[in-house]
Design a protein around this motif. Structure first.
Motif, PDB file in Angstrom:
ATOM      1  N   VAL B 164       0.906  -1.175  -0.052  1.00 54.25           N
ATOM      2  CA  VAL B 164      -0.048   0.160   0.018  1.00 54.25           C
ATOM      3  C   VAL B 164       0.987   1.175  -0.002  1.00 54.25           C
ATOM      4  CG1 VAL B 164      -1.657   1.435   1.409  1.00 54.25           C
ATOM      5  CG2 VAL B 164      -1.742  -1.171   1.134  1.00 54.25           C
ATOM      6  N   THR B 165       0.823   1.979  -0.957  1.00 51.28           N
ATOM      7  CA  THR B 165       1.664   3.296  -1.150  1.00 51.28           C
ATOM      8  C   THR B 165       0.522   4.522  -1.097  1.00 51.28           C
ATOM      9  OG1 THR B 165       2.938   2.168  -2.817  1.00 51.28           O
ATOM     10  CG2 THR B 165       3.331   4.262  -2.614  1.00 51.28           C
ATOM     11  N   ALA B 166       1.009   5.373   0.086  1.00 50.31           N
ATOM     12  CA  ALA B 166       0.209   6.691   0.066  1.00 50.31           C
ATOM     13  C   ALA B 166       0.569   7.334  -1.268  1.00 50.31           C
ATOM     14  CB  ALA B 166       0.628   7.526   1.299  1.00 50.31           C
ATOM     15  N   LEU B 167      -0.748   7.846  -2.061  1.00 49.71           N
ATOM     16  CA  LEU B 167      -0.354   8.280  -3.136  1.00 49.71           C
ATOM     17  C   LEU B 167       0.286   9.800  -2.887  1.00 49.71           C
ATOM     18  CD1 LEU B 167      -3.845   7.936  -4.867  1.00 49.71           C
ATOM     19  CD2 LEU B 167      -1.784   6.889  -5.738  1.00 49.71           C
ATOM     20  N   PRO B 168       1.672  10.184  -3.892  1.00 45.83           N
ATOM     21  CA  PRO B 168       2.188  11.414  -3.772  1.00 45.83           C
ATOM     22  C   PRO B 168       1.090  12.342  -4.455  1.00 45.83           C
ATOM     23  CG  PRO B 168       3.101   9.923  -5.448  1.00 45.83           C
ATOM     24  CD  PRO B 168       2.103   9.108  -4.869  1.00 45.83           C
ATOM     25  N   GLY B 169       1.279  13.702  -3.794  1.00 46.75           N
ATOM     26  CA  GLY B 169       0.493  14.805  -4.473  1.00 46.75           C
ATOM     27  C   GLY B 169      -1.117  14.573  -4.025  1.00 46.75           C
ATOM     28  N   ILE B 187       1.899  10.349   5.064  1.00 44.33           N
ATOM     29  CA  ILE B 187       3.245  10.356   4.428  1.00 44.33           C
ATOM     30  C   ILE B 187       3.461   8.853   4.419  1.00 44.33           C
ATOM     31  CG2 ILE B 187       5.782  10.756   5.305  1.00 44.33           C
ATOM     32  CD1 ILE B 187       4.805  12.979   6.846  1.00 44.33           C
ATOM     33  N   ASN B 188       3.100   7.939   4.981  1.00 45.24           N
ATOM     34  CA  ASN B 188       3.436   6.629   5.108  1.00 45.24           C
ATOM     35  C   ASN B 188       2.374   5.714   5.731  1.00 45.24           C
ATOM     36  OD1 ASN B 188       5.234   3.809   5.327  1.00 45.24           O
ATOM     37  ND2 ASN B 188       6.333   5.073   3.750  1.00 45.24           N
ATOM     38  N   GLY B 193       7.738   4.443   8.989  1.00 41.36           N
ATOM     39  CA  GLY B 193       7.764   5.384   7.915  1.00 41.36           C
ATOM     40  C   GLY B 193       8.586   5.016   6.591  1.00 41.36           C
ATOM     41  N   ILE B 194       8.748   3.476   6.804  1.00 40.89           N
ATOM     42  CA  ILE B 194       9.369   2.790   5.775  1.00 40.89           C
ATOM     43  C   ILE B 194       8.568   1.667   4.765  1.00 40.89           C
ATOM     44  CG2 ILE B 194      11.713   1.512   5.323  1.00 40.89           C
ATOM     45  CD1 ILE B 194      12.666   2.729   7.785  1.00 40.89           C
ATOM     46  N   THR B 195       8.293   1.950   3.712  1.00 43.89           N
ATOM     47  CA  THR B 195       7.632   0.996   2.982  1.00 43.89           C
ATOM     48  C   THR B 195       8.697  -0.213   2.714  1.00 43.89           C
ATOM     49  OG1 THR B 195       6.282   2.689   1.939  1.00 43.89           O
ATOM     50  CG2 THR B 195       6.278   0.616   0.878  1.00 43.89           C
ATOM     51  N   GLY B 213       1.866   7.315   9.156  1.00 47.66           N
ATOM     52  CA  GLY B 213       2.540   8.576   9.473  1.00 47.66           C
ATOM     53  C   GLY B 213       1.843   9.535   8.649  1.00 47.66           C
ATOM     54  N   PHE B 214       1.617  10.688   9.213  1.00 44.02           N
ATOM     55  CA  PHE B 214       0.703  11.812   8.298  1.00 44.02           C
ATOM     56  C   PHE B 214       1.327  13.444   9.244  1.00 44.02           C
ATOM     57  CE2 PHE B 214      -2.051  10.061  11.498  1.00 44.02           C
ATOM     58  CZ  PHE B 214      -2.609  11.397  12.297  1.00 44.02           C
ATOM     59  N   ARG B 215       0.944  14.149   8.401  1.00 48.72           N
ATOM     60  CA  ARG B 215       1.329  15.549   8.917  1.00 48.72           C
ATOM     61  C   ARG B 215       0.196  16.609   8.626  1.00 48.72           C
ATOM     62  NH1 ARG B 215       5.610  19.047   5.266  1.00 48.72           N
ATOM     63  NH2 ARG B 215       4.904  18.147   3.232  1.00 48.72           N
TER      64      ARG B 215
END
Lengths: 705, 226
Positions: B164-169, B187-188, B193-195, B213-215
């Motif tokens: 599962v990858t958090a879509l960038p953008g 973020i992840n 925080g490491i895929t 992980g998020f901000r």
């Protein structure tokens, strides 16, 4: 593209200087250049006179490298990369294995899985030579000859001989060959039998899983030639290939071990009768019939009761007439018509009892015109009329300018195509477990989805539903241009620049969603892409005994739609070193995955004038390539995951012994580069020893064997 | 002697002052941002970062190999920068909650608040305000304001690698339970925080996932600019 232009500009001053160069009285390479090739023009031409990029791998090269299967020798050729997944396939000029036509004595091999024809299926034991033509050749060969053609030409000499050879190597791999040839009255025959067994190997330690599975393969090949007169002859080729693959796995999941037991059996039978009549030295005609039957079955049973039973039967029949006619010394023609009937039965579509079929009628013509003494043009086209999908027109034009025996230029344009395969037309697949989804072939999708919709099962049609229609073939416009130059009598330098513009690539797209949110995919013509690059080869005769061959290919690829969106900006994002989103820069875009931008090969061979023994060392390099869209932005860029670049090193030494014996030993992958995930077909270091014996030990057979 | 003592005392006092002031500076600057796999929340300027928010980690596999968790959401308050106990799930105390790849906001079928969300395409830093013409959606289970499904909302799932990858953008625009606004970037989805690498063992891919992980930047004054 910019880089290519720069390379082109650098070449110009070189050309100006060389144009004034005086020709050599004799060339060290005249023997190679006068070798006859057939694949590029469908008739016999000297290699040095062919206007498209052709290379020849000789029997001697294959044997001295110690190659067993077609994949072994192809992986050492410049610009070819072997892919894994559904067997070993070949990537040519950056195009997938689906787009390279593989012929045995001019007839296509069938039985591709997901577009890949497993190169392990083909033994090298009776190959006389392999001709590799790069660039589209659909104008002569029809579908699949989009990236190029690999034509395996088997040994059909009828001089009396009986040869035996056996090779034993790591992983209990045994390969044995018997070749017999002779004449009975007017008829000539050659018979060949190859048996190959290996225990396979696992590159995962302590695993029952085999990276390469235990295999038994048997290939008999019989060729009979009967000349009715010195003008009419009949040739009959019978070839069979049997392959038995074992696949045993144990998967441990939370302490529970599931055993599975798989068997794959592939049977491939080819019959090719050919009748040739020579009216005169200017007029020749040939009728070729080809019947091919490929039957593959894969069965898997597991200790928890799940498993699968896959069956695939492809039958391919072809009748073709080709006529060669020379109008004058300067103008000659090749023309032909043909008819193909093809049947497929497979559990992959619906059931093995339901037969899918296709018919193709085609015609082709090619003219070769020697406009000036040193300037030749070849032009031609082919038209394929298909029953199931849109028809295809494939033109081609090529030219060659020979300045003198030190320098020649060549350029060609061709349009290649690949017809949709039965999978893309008929697949009917539903995955009921993980994230359930369905894939329907293009011919079935609309009908099935309409039925579902009538039953109220469809929630919505997706945007790509409107694209569902009769599939068009995938097309490529291929350009190749280059030169061959001899800076000194001992050095040959070849350069070829290529560009392939591909359109209507067939892709699986989401076309509808069911009420329960499961997705339905089908095949549509969508993608546009290009591959471009430069390939250069040198051959350097260091001394009469020492020869160096080196090749290099630089490759760029792109999906044109992705590239356009990148140029427009604000579309693709990636992540920086803090994992924060940032816009993707165009310079970080990598194009199509699983392609190395840099590939190189190098081979140093030694053979004394006596030809009593030989030794060689061979290296193949591949730079790192992108394998996984790690940042999830849908395209491949420098921030994604790569497979490590590597060098594969091999060496072999052999000697002829008294009384018709010969011996050879060697090692492959000497540097022991293994990559469990990205190169599952490449074992670690392996060794082999071969012993051969020729009962009839005259000079010609000694050199060949 | 006395004078000397005085001087020494003075020096000591100065030193203590100096050290204590140093200590005070350290406390301002040195936030421990190392991602050691534990749950952590820290704020720098107007950006709050959350590490390893556990969202219903996998506890087993179904007979057909589908992973499952305890089916419980982890509730989080954007206004208070803290986790909220699940006993408060029916209150306005939380703004956003996580369970596997599903993210809910406090409104509609998910809670009693004034929450809502939508996904904006762009970068976190470049998103200076909630665009004027935007619409906040509320959850109507099983359809959520932040869409579930690969490529639809905030993530991409790759069936070949099971990652599962958090879509960038993607910036998730959030309306909190009390009707204020925040922008948030995932973020992840994996621990520390490491895929995991595409080639990592399946067990790692399963055991390390569902650690968010998020901000985010929260605007407490109720305006739509950040």
């Amino acid at each position: 593209m910019k880089k290519l232009i720069i390379i082109g500009c650098c070449c110009l001053p070189v050309l100006r200087i060389t144009a004034q160069l005086k020709p050599f009285k004799d060339s060290l390479f005249s023997k190679e250049l006068s070798e006859v090739v057939v694949t590029a023009t469908r008739n016999e031409r000297k290699l040095g006179n062919v206007a498209v990029p052709v290379s020849i791998i000789s029997q001697k090269n294959i044997q001295q490298a110690g190659s067993l299967r077609l994949k072994d020798i192809l992986q050492e050729q410049p610009g070819l990369f072997l892919t894994s997944g559904f067997g070993v396939g070949v990537q040519m000029q950056g195009l997938n294995p689906d787009y390279t036509l593989i012929l045995v004595d001019g007839e296509p091999l069938t039985g591709r899985t997901s577009g890949v024809l497993d190169l392990n299926r083909v033994t090298t034991g009776n190959i006389k030579k392999i001709e590799i033509v790069k660039g589209p050749s659909s104008s002569l060969y029809g579908s699949e000859a989009l990236a190029g053609v690999i034509n395996i030409i088997t040994d059909k000499s009828y001089d009396k001989k009986l040869n035996l050879s056996a090779r034993y190597g790591t992983y209990n791999s045994l390969d044995a060959n018997i070749t017999a040839a002779g004449r009975i009255g007017k008829a000539g025959f050659s018979a060949f039998l190859n048996q190959y067994n290996t225990d396979g190997y696992s590159i995962r330690p302590y695993s029952v899983e085999r990276s390469k599975l235990p295999v038994n393969r048997t290939t008999p090949h019989l060729n009979i030639n009967y000349p009715f007169s010195n003008k009419t002859s009949l040739n009959l080729s019978l070839r069979y290939n049997y392959e038995h693959i074992k696949n045993e796995l144990a998967v441990s999941n939370n302490g529970q071990v599931t055993y599975s037991y798989g068997r794959e059996i592939n049977k491939d039978l080819n019959i090719t009768p050919t009748l040739t009549h020579i009216f005169s030295s200017k007029f020749k005609t040939q009728l070729r019939l080809y019947a091919n039957r490929f039957e593959g079955s894969q069965k898997l049973s597991t200790s928890v009761g799940q498993g699968y039973d896959d069956y695939f039967l492809q039958r391919f029949y072809r009748a073709e007439n080709q006529t060669d006619y020379s109008l004058s010394k300067r103008l000659s023609f090749v023309g032909g018509i043909g008819y193909i009937k093809e049947f497929v039965n497979s559990t992959r579509y619906d059931s093995k009892d339901s037969r899918k079929e296709n018919e193709v009628s085609y015609g082709f013509i090619q003219a070769e015109w020697q406009a000036l003494k040193n300037l030749t043009f070849i032009g031609g086209f082919r038209y394929d009329d298909n029953k199931l999908y849109a028809s295809a027109f494939s033109p081609k034009i090529a030219g060659k300018l020979t300045v003198n025996n030190r320098l020649s230029f060549q350029a060609s344009y061709g349009r290649g195509f690949k017809a949709p395969d039965f999978r893309q037309l008929y697949l009917n697949f539903t995955n009921t477990s993980a994230g359930s989804y369905s894939v329907f072939g293009a011919l079935e999708a609309q009908r099935i989805i309409q039925l579902m919709d009538n039953a109220g099962l469809i929630r919505q049609f997706e945007a790509d539903y409107s694209r569902l229609q009769a599939l068009k073939p995938e097309y490529s416009n291929g350009f190749n241009a280059g030169f061959t130059f001899f800076p000194t009598r001992k050095l040959q330098w070849q350069v070829n620049v290529f560009r392939n513009d591909i359109k209507d690539l067939i892709e699986a797209r989401l076309v509808a969603t069911r009420q329960d949110n499961t997705q339905i995919f089908s095949y549509v013509n969508i993608q546009r892409a290009f591959t471009q690059g430069i390939e250069t080869n040198i051959r350097y005769v260091i001394t009469n005994s020492f020869i160096l061959n080196a090749g290099y290919q630089y490759l760029q690829t792109a999906d044109k739609d992705e590239l356009n969106r990148l140029k427009e900006g604000n579309y693709y994002y990636t992540r920086d070193e803090n994992n924060f989103s940032v816009l993707l820069k165009k310079k970080d875009y990598l194009g199509l995955p699983n392609r190395s931008p840099h590939m190189a090969t190098c081979k140093l061979s030694y053979e004394p004038a006596s030809q009593k023994w030989f030794a060689n060392i061979r290296a193949a390099y591949r730079s790192k390539w992108v394998v996984f869209d790690k940042d999830g932005n849908g395209i491949y860029n420098k921030q994604d995951e790569f497979a490590e670049g590597f060098v594969q090193l091999g060496s072999s030494i052999g000697s002829s012994l008294p009384y018709g014996f010969r011996i050879q030993a060697g090692a492959d992958n000497i540097l022991n580069h293994v990559d469990v995930n990205n190169l599952p077909n490449a074992p670690g270091r392996t060794y082999f020893i071969t012993i051969g014996y020729s009962f009839i030990n005259n000079k010609s057979t000694k050199n060949k064997n | 002697m006395k004078k000397m003592n005085m001087t020494l005392t003075g020096l000591f006092a100065a030193a203590i002052l100096l050290f204590s002031s140093c200590k005070k500076d350290d406390a301002d600057v040195a936030i421990d941002k190392t991602n050691d796999g534990t749950f952590k929340v820290f704020t720098e300027g107007n950006i709050t970062t959350v590490q390893n928010l556990i969202a219903d980690t996998i506890i087993g596999l179904t007979p057909v190999g589908q992973p499952y968790g305890a089916n419980k959401f982890s509730f989080f308050s954007i206004e208070n920068n803290a986790l909220v106990p699940s006993s408060d799930s029916a209150t306005n105390k939380w703004d956003i909650a996580f369970r596997g790849t599903t993210i809910i906001t406090n409104a509609g079928t998910s809670g009693p608040g004034l929450g809502g969300a939508f996904v904006l395409i762009g970068t976190f830093d470049a998103t200076a305000s909630v665009p004027a013409d935007s619409t906040f959606y509320t959850d109507t289970a099983p359809l959520y304001a932040i869409r579930t499904g690969s490529g639809k909302g905030w993530y991409n799932y790759d069936g070949a690698t099971n990652l599962v990858t958090a879509l960038p953008g993607r910036v998730i625009m959030i309306r909190t339970a009390t009707g204020k606004y925040a922008k948030l970037e995932i973020i992840n989805y994996y621990k520390k925080g490491i895929t995991p690498a595409a080639t990592a063992p399946d067990n790692d891919k399963l055991s390390l996932q569902r650690y968010y992980g998020f901000r985010y930047t929260f605007q407490p004054n109720g305006s739509k600019t950040f």
